[in-house]
Write a protein that holds these residues in place. Sequence first.
Motif, PDB file in Angstrom:
ATOM      1  N   GLU A  53       0.782  -1.209  -0.152  1.00  0.00           N
ATOM      2  CA  GLU A  53      -0.019   0.086  -0.126  1.00  0.00           C
ATOM      3  C   GLU A  53       0.641   1.146   0.028  1.00  0.00           C
ATOM      4  OE1 GLU A  53      -2.868  -0.381   3.196  1.00  0.00           O
ATOM      5  OE2 GLU A  53      -3.875  -1.924   2.256  1.00  0.00           O
ATOM      6  N   TYR A  54       2.134   1.008   0.063  1.00  0.00           N
ATOM      7  CA  TYR A  54       3.103   2.187  -0.009  1.00  0.00           C
ATOM      8  C   TYR A  54       2.684   3.559   0.962  1.00  0.00           C
ATOM      9  CZ  TYR A  54       4.686   0.327  -4.455  1.00  0.00           C
ATOM     10  OH  TYR A  54       5.063  -0.397  -5.368  1.00  0.00           O
ATOM     11  N   PRO A  55       3.104   3.073   2.137  1.00  0.00           N
ATOM     12  CA  PRO A  55       2.979   4.254   3.133  1.00  0.00           C
ATOM     13  C   PRO A  55       4.129   5.296   2.713  1.00  0.00           C
ATOM     14  CG  PRO A  55       4.290   2.398   3.960  1.00  0.00           C
ATOM     15  CD  PRO A  55       3.756   1.934   2.902  1.00  0.00           C
ATOM     16  N   GLU A  56       3.513   6.367   3.400  1.00  0.00           N
ATOM     17  CA  GLU A  56       4.209   7.894   3.036  1.00  0.00           C
ATOM     18  C   GLU A  56       5.645   7.754   4.020  1.00  0.00           C
ATOM     19  OE1 GLU A  56       1.031  11.074   1.717  1.00  0.00           O
ATOM     20  OE2 GLU A  56       1.665  11.024   3.962  1.00  0.00           O
ATOM     21  N   ALA A  57       5.523   7.366   5.095  1.00  0.00           N
ATOM     22  CA  ALA A  57       6.819   7.480   5.867  1.00  0.00           C
ATOM     23  C   ALA A  57       7.062   6.215   6.806  1.00  0.00           C
ATOM     24  CB  ALA A  57       6.577   8.800   6.784  1.00  0.00           C
ATOM     25  N   LEU A  58       8.180   6.018   7.245  1.00  0.00           N
ATOM     26  CA  LEU A  58       8.767   5.168   8.252  1.00  0.00           C
ATOM     27  C   LEU A  58       9.689   5.770   9.086  1.00  0.00           C
ATOM     28  CD1 LEU A  58       9.725   1.463   7.662  1.00  0.00           C
ATOM     29  CD2 LEU A  58      11.405   2.968   8.613  1.00  0.00           C
ATOM     30  N   ALA A  59       9.490   5.515  10.757  1.00  0.00           N
ATOM     31  CA  ALA A  59      10.322   6.148  11.623  1.00  0.00           C
ATOM     32  C   ALA A  59      11.314   5.094  12.244  1.00  0.00           C
ATOM     33  CB  ALA A  59       9.502   6.927  12.435  1.00  0.00           C
ATOM     34  N   VAL A  60      12.516   5.299  12.552  1.00  0.00           N
ATOM     35  CA  VAL A  60      13.387   4.182  13.173  1.00  0.00           C
ATOM     36  C   VAL A  60      13.862   4.894  14.550  1.00  0.00           C
ATOM     37  CG1 VAL A  60      15.395   3.056  12.664  1.00  0.00           C
ATOM     38  CG2 VAL A  60      13.823   3.098  10.918  1.00  0.00           C
ATOM     39  N   ALA A  61      13.970   4.023  15.265  1.00  0.00           N
ATOM     40  CA  ALA A  61      14.449   4.621  16.831  1.00  0.00           C
ATOM     41  C   ALA A  61      16.000   4.205  16.568  1.00  0.00           C
ATOM     42  CB  ALA A  61      13.599   4.309  17.917  1.00  0.00           C
ATOM     43  N   ALA A 111       1.285  11.908  10.293  1.00  0.00           N
ATOM     44  CA  ALA A 111       0.898  11.262  11.256  1.00  0.00           C
ATOM     45  C   ALA A 111       2.380  10.884  11.998  1.00  0.00           C
ATOM     46  CB  ALA A 111       0.226  10.061  11.060  1.00  0.00           C
ATOM     47  N   VAL A 112       3.217  10.568  11.211  1.00  0.00           N
ATOM     48  CA  VAL A 112       4.623  10.113  11.870  1.00  0.00           C
ATOM     49  C   VAL A 112       5.291  11.380  12.257  1.00  0.00           C
ATOM     50  CG1 VAL A 112       6.661   8.912  11.141  1.00  0.00           C
ATOM     51  CG2 VAL A 112       4.838   7.978  10.268  1.00  0.00           C
ATOM     52  N   GLN A 113       5.213  12.259  11.679  1.00  0.00           N
ATOM     53  CA  GLN A 113       5.923  13.575  12.238  1.00  0.00           C
ATOM     54  C   GLN A 113       5.341  14.203  13.195  1.00  0.00           C
ATOM     55  OE1 GLN A 113       6.409  16.285   8.249  1.00  0.00           O
ATOM     56  NE2 GLN A 113       8.177  16.453   9.196  1.00  0.00           N
ATOM     57  N   ARG A 114       3.995  13.885  13.529  1.00  0.00           N
ATOM     58  CA  ARG A 114       3.186  14.638  14.724  1.00  0.00           C
ATOM     59  C   ARG A 114       3.568  13.578  15.941  1.00  0.00           C
ATOM     60  NH1 ARG A 114      -1.597  13.352  14.356  1.00  0.00           N
ATOM     61  NH2 ARG A 114      -2.042  13.333  11.955  1.00  0.00           N
ATOM     62  N   GLN A 115       3.948  12.315  15.789  1.00  0.00           N
ATOM     63  CA  GLN A 115       4.248  11.540  16.810  1.00  0.00           C
ATOM     64  C   GLN A 115       5.773  11.880  17.016  1.00  0.00           C
ATOM     65  OE1 GLN A 115       3.642   7.217  15.708  1.00  0.00           O
ATOM     66  NE2 GLN A 115       4.336   6.621  17.830  1.00  0.00           N
ATOM     67  N   PHE A 116       6.516  12.113  16.114  1.00  0.00           N
ATOM     68  CA  PHE A 116       8.105  12.332  16.354  1.00  0.00           C
ATOM     69  C   PHE A 116       8.399  13.694  15.966  1.00  0.00           C
ATOM     70  CE2 PHE A 116       7.472   7.686  16.090  1.00  0.00           C
ATOM     71  CZ  PHE A 116       7.822   7.166  17.220  1.00  0.00           C
ATOM     72  N   PRO A 117       7.905  14.744  16.420  1.00  0.00           N
ATOM     73  CA  PRO A 117       8.234  16.021  15.970  1.00  0.00           C
ATOM     74  C   PRO A 117       9.658  16.418  15.961  1.00  0.00           C
ATOM     75  CG  PRO A 117       7.362  16.096  18.093  1.00  0.00           C
ATOM     76  CD  PRO A 117       7.298  14.988  17.858  1.00  0.00           C
TER      77      PRO A 117
END
Length: 629
Positions: free
Chosen positions: A57-65, A79-85
């Motif tokens: 489904e090709y998500p727009e972003a992926l966050a990695v810690a 949504a990802v940026q709001r979660q990890f500003p």
Amino acid sequence: MCQACVGQLIGKISASHITQSFDIRGVPARPDASTEANTNIIFFNGDIITLSGETNEYPEALAVATDSGKITAVGTLDAVQRQFPSASLYDLQQRTLMPGFIDPHQHTLTGSILTSPDFFTECGYDKCPDKEAVKVCIVGAAGAASPGEWLMFSLYDNLLQGGNLTMAELSEWAPDNPVFVYYINIHTATGNEKAFAAAGVSTDPAYYDAHPFPDGGHLGLAQGTGEGYGQYADYDGMIYEEGAVKFFLTPALKGRFNDTNLVAAVKAWSWQNVQCGNTTLHEAGIIHHSGGDIGAFLSRYAGLMSHLSCRTSASLMYEDVASLSLKDAQALYAAYGSDQEGAATQKPLMLHGIKIVADGSNQAMTAYQTQPYLADKTNFGSPNYRDAAELASQVQTCADLQLPLLIHCNGDKALDDALEAIKAAYGPDYGYQNRYGINRIEHCTITRPEQIKDMAQLGIQPSFLMNHVYYYGLQYQQQLLGKERTARMDAANDCLQLGLPFSLHTDAPCSGIGALQLVHVAVNRTYEENQQPGKNSTSPEQRIPVYEALRAVTLTAAQHIGMEKHIGSLEKGKFADLVMLDSNPLKVASDEIIGITVCETWVGGSCVYKNEADMALSPASRRYGACPI
């Protein structure tokens, strides 16, 4: 270039020599995936292939810690940026991000040694296109060597370079040195007269009727005058299967390993893997066999594997675990458990399963078939077990130890015996079959349709050495098996139609490192022509969609080594093992997949390889070191 099972042979010998001549207990362990402060990176502006569902489904972003090395979010960029500003942004610049590739069957130690100039001189098809070029290579090495010094050569391809070598040829080319030429199929080799003498081979072949080599090992006999040489005239120089091969490798490799050259070889092998996007390797059969404490050996082996830049999983050989009690086996595997949560997957070595080698190589005509080979109507190949009852007993031992099984079967007769043995030992239905993990058929090269149906019913899953098709499709058809049986090589589409999961592997160094070539072959089913990707196919009906091929080198491969909870797809909570590509395999023309460039490789949230130039070097142009350096 592929061929049957790799590491079981030289892996056995090299592992034995590690324990005898190289103590790696002092080697520092690889650090955790990241030792940085807790920061987040958000990847965006590119195609992200998660492989977590039936379609992408090709998500727009992926966050990695970076502190945990795990994926913390997948979704829209907003949504990802709001979660990890405060996260750092990584602009993919329209490149493709997907799970790191997993090779569920290669031979890390074997490949390290066979391709290291400290131990072997490569004389394969890429370097020596025919037997005359091999002669020049060996003559040159003999001229530079001291009399009596072992000359070791690797990756010779009997199908592509002009047939088997003979004792007479090698004795003529290097009259003053023992010569050992290891074929790329890792089931056969050729030695000259001095090699036979140095190994202590009896000049009377009848001696081995009463003193047979173990594990199906045997020596080739001369069929007429002039094939052998000197006092060994009754032999043709051929050496078959591990029982016989190790008889030569033991004296040839004695004293060659030290704490510098072996670590250097492993590092070089690791570098080839991460260049090609591999983030996890499964060594299908690391072998102890030298006596002593296997636990202490594994500790030292794990120290050596700590020099890899990627994760390492492994199975042990049946011979090394058969004598263990259930309690001892469970303790051993728990110490390196791949199914444990959290930090378990940060270890330099994880154990999964037991390996049995049921037969040999199709290319060497030693794979066990129900129909004979084209070149010899009396040759059906041969099993590496005395009879079906012995194989059944071995499989029952694995079930009694409550561990999953990996069983090497290249021929359909070996597969018949293996399926019956697995069914009897692990249970006649899917639930019982998988209670200890997925039972795998390694290579599973030649099958009949009813065998695939039987596997689907039981949940016994194949791992295909798909490069067989690429390197040997034409040779299988013309020299070995004929059109009808060749069309059934690595029958991936049959599995797909029955809902039977399968993985793809390289068996490296039997074929070149790199998952993109496996995907290319599975999708196109074309074979190599003139050392370049060809257009012709011997089995177009077995083609599969690109998405299914990608799952076979990621999520299904992770399932096949018991690590699907941690790796294999891009999902929150899994490790950030990533590969960045310059093109999307799902969007380019199918015949362009083999040319896609690996731009970066990440393991546990850390970049372990970056292709600064982002320039492609076609994997077809060189099978070893194929990815850009």
